[in-house]
Design an enzyme around this catalytic site. Sequence first.
Site: not given
Length: 533
Positions: A264, A281, A178-179, A482-483, A243
């Site tokens: 998805g 995801e 994704a962007f 922030g993983a 895609g």
Amino acid sequence: MFLRATGPALFPAARGLSTRASQVLSSLGINHAEPVPGVYDGQWRGSGEHLVSVCPATGEELARVVSASPEELHTTLDKAREAYKSFRLVPAPRRGEVLRQIREAIAAKKADLGALVSLEMGKIRSEGAGEVQEIVDILDYGVGLSRMMNGRVVASERPGHSILEIPNPLGVVAVLSAFNFPVAVYGWNLALSFAAGNATIWKPSQTTPLCSIALTKIISEVLERNELPGVLAALVTGAKDVGSAIVESEYVDMVSFTGSEAVGRQVAKTVQSRFGKVLLELGGNNASIIMPDADLSLAVPAVFFGAVGTAGQRCTSTRRLYLHRTIAPEVLSRLETLYASVPPKMGDPLLENTLLGPLHNENAVQIYERALETHKAQHAEILTSSGRYTQLAEGNFVLPVIAVPKHADPGLAGSMWSTETFAPILSVAVFDELEQAIEWNNAVPQGLSSSLWTRDVRHIGQWLGPAGSDTGIVNVNVGTSGAEIGAAFGGNKSTGWGRESGGDAWKQYVRWSAATINFSDAAPLAQGVSFAP
């Protein structure tokens, strides 16, 4: 970046590019003066639709990209399948050594590649560099993983027998990214897929092709030095049709898709209909809960970053905030002060002092505006300034918003609580008991990330236990966003149940076999079965 697609004959001449943008592109080997090939299968090519990349902060055209034609896509898939057949025989530690070299090459270009992420996607400079650092980190992980992709020995009930569980390379892995993370998500997948012995084909977002081209250029040079086929890290840019063709292809053993829940769902159906593997995801509608015993000096800045950072365009952005009644006024007062400080620090994401960059494109702005209209129509209280930031009219800049909906129950029909809005809008509600907040946290379809702010170990146990948060990422005194790469990243429910990056995520990129080995002089059947004439 806003993208337009045109036929080659209709494409207008490129207009002049600012010195700033030109320097960023030139530093990464991208010649913006000519159409940029958007297909790599060992050679750079492209004869399909022309795409125009536009900077979301300034509106200037960055470059023209020539995407994959149907023939080029099928050729790339054929070559990837053939390359896999030889690459699967390369010892895993040798594959890890190549990953180490890729890591070094990307680290050397971290500043330039991070600047391109800022230029094309719109996130601020430190976040652009941080995204590239994620690739460096996961490649470090992949190097070590290449010596530890172990199966296991299982005790057999039969004398003189052993059972082995064996991982082997899977085949061709397609990554549809994704962007909002135009390079990191591919890095997560490539590191694990390459270490596992697969060929990987990347179809990036059609609105961030330059980031994918720049990264692939770096990787391809390393593969060439090691005399490996470039198609092991193939690239095909293009629109939805590209895609769709990848997802439908029998040559693709696994599809890793990052994007919306709606798309998805279709990807999963298509891949599963041909019995391929799929890793999803999807949406994140993430909540933070702040208890009365929380350290507000930690909680408030974390919520501020989670909701406002990247202009609310992270999958893990904080979109819901549940405050205990006793501390709600203070928390909201602190947040309003922080939000009021943002407008003077909005602007060019490449400048070091910029705190908030633009939304990615005009469509994102419209989604933001529609969400605001819905909040107002449902009588939500808007605590901050809102709308487009007119002082930066050429870009897609909007003001971050705090909204207090009239009703807190996500289960109500038409409730905004259950909708993921990919924009800097934070919805707030007040609760009295932790059980109520957990119920609200779990009541939405999505299940990516969540956080609880408390210093009470009893609350922590409740939050992490079977009656606690049902998301894939369940944090304590850490924000939703922030993983790190060491643990598996992914979500539950309509987020898709996929896992990328660390932990046991690598096990999805291999095929597993159970092998029973008899090294005795007899051949007994299991479970004591006797079958003798």
